[in-house]
Design a protein around this motif. Sequence first.
Motif, PDB file in Angstrom:
ATOM      1  N   ALA A   1       0.840  -1.203   0.000  1.00  0.00           N
ATOM      2  CA  ALA A   1       0.000   0.000   0.000  1.00  0.00           C
ATOM      3  C   ALA A   1       0.872   1.249   0.000  1.00  0.00           C
ATOM      4  O   ALA A   1       0.603   2.215  -0.726  1.00  0.00           O
ATOM      5  CB  ALA A   1      -0.922  -0.019   1.216  1.00  0.00           C
TER       6      ALA A   1
ATOM      7  N   ILE B   1       2.692   1.603  -3.406  1.00  0.00           N
ATOM      8  CA  ILE B   1       1.805   2.065  -4.474  1.00  0.00           C
ATOM      9  C   ILE B   1       1.501   3.548  -4.309  1.00  0.00           C
ATOM     10  O   ILE B   1       1.387   4.287  -5.292  1.00  0.00           O
ATOM     11  CB  ILE B   1       0.517   1.218  -4.500  1.00  0.00           C
ATOM     12  N   SER B   2       1.397   3.968  -3.060  1.00  0.00           N
ATOM     13  CA  SER B   2       1.186   5.393  -2.827  1.00  0.00           C
ATOM     14  C   SER B   2       2.338   6.219  -3.364  1.00  0.00           C
ATOM     15  O   SER B   2       2.171   7.374  -3.737  1.00  0.00           O
ATOM     16  CB  SER B   2       1.026   5.669  -1.330  1.00  0.00           C
TER      17      SER B   2
ATOM     18  N   ALA C   1      -2.173   5.784   4.675  1.00  0.00           N
ATOM     19  CA  ALA C   1      -2.449   5.136   3.397  1.00  0.00           C
ATOM     20  C   ALA C   1      -2.571   3.627   3.568  1.00  0.00           C
ATOM     21  O   ALA C   1      -3.409   2.985   2.944  1.00  0.00           O
ATOM     22  CB  ALA C   1      -1.354   5.461   2.388  1.00  0.00           C
TER      23      ALA C   1
ATOM     24  N   GLN D   1       2.120  -5.641 -11.246  1.00  0.00           N
ATOM     25  CA  GLN D   1       0.741  -5.284 -11.601  1.00  0.00           C
ATOM     26  C   GLN D   1       0.304  -6.041 -12.846  1.00  0.00           C
ATOM     27  O   GLN D   1      -0.840  -6.462 -12.972  1.00  0.00           O
ATOM     28  CB  GLN D   1       0.635  -3.777 -11.907  1.00  0.00           C
TER      29      GLN D   1
ATOM     30  N   PRO E   1      -4.097 -10.402 -11.319  1.00  0.00           N
ATOM     31  CA  PRO E   1      -5.393 -10.543 -11.982  1.00  0.00           C
ATOM     32  C   PRO E   1      -6.209  -9.266 -11.850  1.00  0.00           C
ATOM     33  O   PRO E   1      -6.080  -8.545 -10.866  1.00  0.00           O
ATOM     34  CB  PRO E   1      -6.054 -11.696 -11.226  1.00  0.00           C
ATOM     35  N   SER E   2      -7.014  -8.980 -12.831  1.00  0.00           N
ATOM     36  CA  SER E   2      -7.785  -7.744 -12.815  1.00  0.00           C
ATOM     37  C   SER E   2      -8.735  -7.749 -11.621  1.00  0.00           C
ATOM     38  O   SER E   2      -9.326  -8.747 -11.269  1.00  0.00           O
ATOM     39  CB  SER E   2      -8.578  -7.605 -14.101  1.00  0.00           C
ATOM     40  N   LYS E   3      -8.800  -6.622 -11.039  1.00  0.00           N
ATOM     41  CA  LYS E   3      -9.455  -6.482  -9.748  1.00  0.00           C
ATOM     42  C   LYS E   3     -10.978  -6.452  -9.853  1.00  0.00           C
ATOM     43  O   LYS E   3     -11.521  -5.924 -10.811  1.00  0.00           O
ATOM     44  CB  LYS E   3      -8.986  -5.187  -9.125  1.00  0.00           C
ATOM     45  N   PRO E   4     -11.613  -6.998  -8.855  1.00  0.00           N
ATOM     46  CA  PRO E   4     -13.058  -6.838  -8.761  1.00  0.00           C
ATOM     47  C   PRO E   4     -13.381  -5.413  -8.355  1.00  0.00           C
ATOM     48  O   PRO E   4     -13.062  -4.983  -7.257  1.00  0.00           O
ATOM     49  CB  PRO E   4     -13.440  -7.812  -7.648  1.00  0.00           C
TER      50      PRO E   4
ATOM     51  N   ARG F   1     -15.149  -2.354  -6.912  1.00  0.00           N
ATOM     52  CA  ARG F   1     -16.166  -2.227  -5.872  1.00  0.00           C
ATOM     53  C   ARG F   1     -17.160  -1.104  -6.159  1.00  0.00           C
ATOM     54  O   ARG F   1     -18.304  -1.334  -6.482  1.00  0.00           O
ATOM     55  CB  ARG F   1     -15.497  -1.951  -4.535  1.00  0.00           C
TER      56      ARG F   1
ATOM     57  N   ARG G   1     -17.031   5.053  -7.918  1.00  0.00           N
ATOM     58  CA  ARG G   1     -15.925   5.988  -7.795  1.00  0.00           C
ATOM     59  C   ARG G   1     -14.603   5.286  -8.073  1.00  0.00           C
ATOM     60  O   ARG G   1     -13.729   5.797  -8.759  1.00  0.00           O
ATOM     61  CB  ARG G   1     -15.910   6.589  -6.380  1.00  0.00           C
ATOM     62  N   GLU G   2     -14.502   4.105  -7.530  1.00  0.00           N
ATOM     63  CA  GLU G   2     -13.289   3.328  -7.749  1.00  0.00           C
ATOM     64  C   GLU G   2     -13.089   3.049  -9.223  1.00  0.00           C
ATOM     65  O   GLU G   2     -11.985   3.144  -9.761  1.00  0.00           O
ATOM     66  CB  GLU G   2     -13.394   2.000  -6.990  1.00  0.00           C
TER      67      GLU G   2
ATOM     68  N   ARG H   1     -11.790   6.092 -10.910  1.00  0.00           N
ATOM     69  CA  ARG H   1     -10.382   6.323 -10.635  1.00  0.00           C
ATOM     70  C   ARG H   1      -9.516   5.351 -11.441  1.00  0.00           C
ATOM     71  O   ARG H   1      -8.476   5.723 -11.973  1.00  0.00           O
ATOM     72  CB  ARG H   1     -10.112   6.131  -9.152  1.00  0.00           C
TER      73      ARG H   1
ATOM     74  N   ASP I   1      -4.670  13.930  -5.473  1.00  0.00           N
ATOM     75  CA  ASP I   1      -4.678  12.679  -4.703  1.00  0.00           C
ATOM     76  C   ASP I   1      -4.502  11.426  -5.539  1.00  0.00           C
ATOM     77  O   ASP I   1      -5.118  10.401  -5.242  1.00  0.00           O
ATOM     78  CB  ASP I   1      -6.020  12.549  -3.956  1.00  0.00           C
ATOM     79  N   SER I   2      -3.709  11.500  -6.568  1.00  0.00           N
ATOM     80  CA  SER I   2      -3.626  10.330  -7.421  1.00  0.00           C
ATOM     81  C   SER I   2      -2.411  10.409  -8.320  1.00  0.00           C
ATOM     82  O   SER I   2      -1.822  11.464  -8.508  1.00  0.00           O
ATOM     83  CB  SER I   2      -4.889  10.238  -8.279  1.00  0.00           C
TER      84      SER I   2
END
Lengths: 235, 235
Positions: free
Chosen positions: B26, B29-30, B45, B92, B96-99, B101, B104-105, B108, B211-212
């Motif tokens: 985490a 990645i930040s 984070a 990355q 595997p491609s993420k589920p 949620r 907004r996610e 992003r 923020d990204s």
Amino acid sequence: MSSNNPNTNPNITEIATLIGDPSRIAMLISLLGGKSLPAGELARAAQISPQTASSHLTKLVEGGLLVSEYYGRHKYFRLAGSEVAHALEALQAIAPSKPVRSLRESDRLKALHFARTCYDHLAGKIGVALTDKLMELKLIEQSGKDFILSEAGRKKLIAFGVEVDGTTGTRRHFARQCLDWSERRHHLAGSLGAALTRRLFELKWLEHLPDSRAVRVTEVGTRGFAEEFGLMDIQ
Amino acid sequence: MSSNNPNTNPNITEIATLIGDPSRIAMLISLLGGKSLPAGELARAAQISPQTASSHLTKLVEGGLLVSEYYGRHKYFRLAGSEVAHALEALQAIAPSKPVRSLRESDRLKALHFARTCYDHLAGKIGVALTDKLMELKLIEQSGKDFILSEAGRKKLIAFGVEVDGTTGTRRHFARQCLDWSERRHHLAGSLGAALTRRLFELKWLEHLPDSRAVRVTEVGTRGFAEEFGLMDIQ
DNA sequence: TTCATACTTCGATCATAATCGAATTGTCTT
DNA sequence: AAGACAATTCGATTATGATCGAAGTATGAA
């Protein structure tokens, strides 16, 4: 940040965790060349028991890093794709410089690419070239995961001194195809491949290099391969 | 085999183990965007206590993945180099491609796929498209794991205001290829990629999203990419 | 058939390391 | 000065998972 919950991708965590184990790394590195290896050999490579290896390998397959394939009672594993190799290399790139890769090691690697035994049969550039030649001469032909020995092939090999032991083509695993990591092509395995290889050593066309699976083509062998099979460019 | 001890590289194990922890991932990645962040923010984070974060950060610095710098009572951390970013992106690529949620996610994520900074250079759909265009225009060409900047490319980029700083092609990591996880294609990295990206921000063709790591193409940028490079369909 | 080999599953042990509370050091603000 | 804040160190707890012995399944050889 603030609202940002960049706890993104449990996936990448999973992948990295999967890679981040000494035993699994050892196996992955063993597979980095692209070869398929059976579970037992991977266990030895990582210096762990078969049970532990089995557990690791299951995880690696579930995690999508490896794929497996059964060959008889052996289960072969290989990297799932070039992305996996790429990621491993990227990790290597940030790993502190390796403890002196000797020139000798590099030589040995080259020798392995050229010719080596794969258990009991012949692999590497020579193994693949010989197999190709046998197909070209219609002595064997592909059939699913096996090769079939033709009647002409049977005669030729018997004359050559190979113990073809009766049955010509259909027995299971008589003439297996084996995927070669260095050449990315198939070569002749199975009991026929083993018998042929045995004969080649017997004739002293080949000899083992000390302490290695690598194999050298002798003077006699170079001539022999050319005269008997029309295989030039050997060595 | 036999004498071969393929228990190679404890180093890569160490690195992978270091990466293979949820909290540390985490934080890493930040930091993937290339920014420096203080310990406290990284703790938030990763959603862990400052104590735990401190422990992790110490390990990451000792492992050579991060470097730190004091600013008063804050301690700032950033990635130790582009190789680290590269390795993370490579991971990355096999994750595997993420589920997805939330909506907004998803938004992003879309932004990240479209354009983002990877340490110091441009990635995502735009990064790849721009790289492709540069190749099409023969300003760069592939060469192994690197790109080579052609003479025409050198002139063009200098005229564009990029600090190409002398040597055209051969310097190591001058123009690296970097595998893009979202596009599964290569984009331009290395010091040239960084310089070009810097210039794009300077010209305000690109701007950071708050923020990204994600990046937005501005009005000016849309026009600019079309006029200067013939890059349509941006946006 | 019987025996050996290759791999897997289950269960128990054990070591590693992630975590946070409490206390400490150092820095900035007032 | 005092108090707040940022980061670290220490110590104890806890959970995860790597490991292997024992037993089970499947395949190949005799």
